[in-house]
Design an enzyme around this catalytic site. Sequence first.
Site, mmCIF file in Angstrom:
data_model
loop_
_atom_site.group_PDB
_atom_site.id
_atom_site.type_symbol
_atom_site.label_atom_id
_atom_site.label_comp_id
_atom_site.label_asym_id
_atom_site.label_seq_id
_atom_site.Cartn_x
_atom_site.Cartn_y
_atom_site.Cartn_z
ATOM 1 N N LYS A 146 -107.135 -0.136 5.190
ATOM 2 C CA LYS A 146 -107.090 -1.560 4.882
ATOM 3 C C LYS A 146 -105.766 -1.976 4.245
ATOM 4 O O LYS A 146 -105.384 -3.141 4.303
ATOM 5 C CB LYS A 146 -108.277 -1.936 4.019
ATOM 6 C CG LYS A 146 -109.585 -1.761 4.781
ATOM 7 C CD LYS A 146 -110.778 -2.335 4.065
ATOM 8 C CE LYS A 146 -111.994 -2.364 4.970
ATOM 9 N NZ LYS A 146 -112.567 -1.030 5.189
HETATM 10 C C1 LIG Z 1 -113.442 -0.769 6.158
HETATM 11 C C2 LIG Z 1 -113.514 0.640 6.624
HETATM 12 C C3 LIG Z 1 -114.037 0.962 7.871
HETATM 13 C C4 LIG Z 1 -114.637 -0.077 8.806
HETATM 14 O O1 LIG Z 1 -113.703 -0.986 9.305
HETATM 15 P P1 LIG Z 1 -114.200 -2.396 9.900
HETATM 16 O O2 LIG Z 1 -112.958 -3.123 10.192
HETATM 17 O O3 LIG Z 1 -115.009 -3.039 8.826
HETATM 18 O O4 LIG Z 1 -115.022 -2.095 11.093
HETATM 19 C C5 LIG Z 1 -114.003 2.280 8.262
HETATM 20 N N1 LIG Z 1 -113.527 3.251 7.451
HETATM 21 C C6 LIG Z 1 -113.026 2.977 6.237
HETATM 22 C C7 LIG Z 1 -112.524 4.078 5.376
HETATM 23 C C8 LIG Z 1 -112.995 1.665 5.776
HETATM 24 O O5 LIG Z 1 -112.499 1.376 4.576
#
Ligand SMILES: *Cc1c(COP(=O)(O)O)cnc(C)c1O
Length: 465
Positions: free
Chosen positions: A110
């Site tokens: 993220k």
């Molecule tokens: C947020 C997240 C996901 C999922 O991603 P989305 O965009 O919500 O589908 C998967 N793995 C990790 C480690 C995350 O932080």
Amino acid sequence: MQYLSTRGGIQPIPFTKAVMMGLAEDGGLLLPRTIPRIDSHTLTAWKELSYPELAFEVMSRFIDDIPVSDLKTLINRSYAGFDHEEVTPLVHCGNLHILELFHGPTLAFKDIALQFLGNLFEYLLTRSGEVLNILGATSGDTGSAAIYGVRGKERIRIFILHPYKRVSPVQEKQMTSIMDDNVYNIAIHGSFDDGQAIVKKIFSDVEFKNSLSLGAINSINWARVLAQVVYYVHSCLHVSRHENDSSLAFSVPTGNFGDIFAGYIAKRMLPEGCIRRLILATNANDILARFVNRGDYSLGEVVQTTSPSMDIQAASNFERYLFYLVDREPERVKALMAEFAETGRIDLSAHLDQIRKDFAASAVPEEEVAATITAIYNEYDYILDPHTAVGVKAALDHQKPGIPLVCLATAHPAKFGEAVEKAIGRPPTFPESLTGILERETRCEIMDADVDKIREYLRKNALKR
Ligand SMILES: *Cc1c(COP(=O)(O)O)cnc(C)c1O
């Protein structure tokens, strides 16, 4: 580029307005009016670009209201703090290409979007003289990445709701140990979905939202999706450097459908066949896998797993894909979302042919997550975090000869040390940035999952114009 709502209720707006709006004011999600196409000639010309240079090329096709030199500066600043010069390097475990997306400050993918969004917000607010109070709900990783994206920035305060004691200890500390004055952590008694519902409710009250200058940072913000499109393109360029076949499959650990939706945009941008398949991987919270395999989008109970950032049922970006699935007709999106809000289910089995062209999917049970971590460690001496392991298992389920597989590694294993240690018999190495984190001083408000109380708290603590 102009942006429209999936529900058709707003006039077209430019990129910077779409960023500041977050959720569309009619309750829908914002999307670009068209998806730009990249021809193979252009793609080839991008091969030697650095990550930030490539990010500029991709993003500028969706952004025409920020001067070129400013956009370049914003992008460069956003990726300068990553601890790997390629930003999103690929490592290889046999036939699998692991796309490491965890080299940013909070060690989760993220950061790639939120470092950019934080800088973008600061830039736009300075330009307009406004302030912004960011409100978001997190299942763990978004919160810390969002906080790191805006900590200490002028004209911004951030309020992050997380489900009390339902995020990993490291995730919790990454959020609550940030002592900058503009950071407000709120732990709610409830699930991530409860937090998300509160945020959506507060945002749907346009008058309240405007009076407090509230903005979103959750994956509903288009700028986040856009920043994530870049590493799909980057992988296409870099994997094909090593192999003759330029057609790839991606496996994406999925929760809110943001990351895989970025893959869907990349697939439609790039020349036909570059992205052959998108494999949607869920943990035991399998609503999206059921959707892809049977057309059944129906809420189940949220169950806790070792991959908490994917412990989600209602996926906040799903509506974006739905819009394309029903031939971009806002009235049909509205009707389906109303049905979902009322009954908790929609039957999309009539669209299965199209859905299966766009995605393949697996739901991975807990014991297989651990077994996958063990197997990859034993065979390649490489440590997967549980989210990444969900994706790797799904990739193996759907492997096809001749199509290279890229598995998105969404978090560093040290963020989920307990689950990893169980699987491989030793804790993963703690990266330097996490040393001593569990002992740090923290600050956090604990509250009921009550929209009125949260609203009151915001009214009291928001930054005023
Ligand atoms: C947020 C997240 C996901 C999922 O991603 P989305 O965009 O919500 O589908 C998967 N793995 C990790 C480690 C995350 O932080």
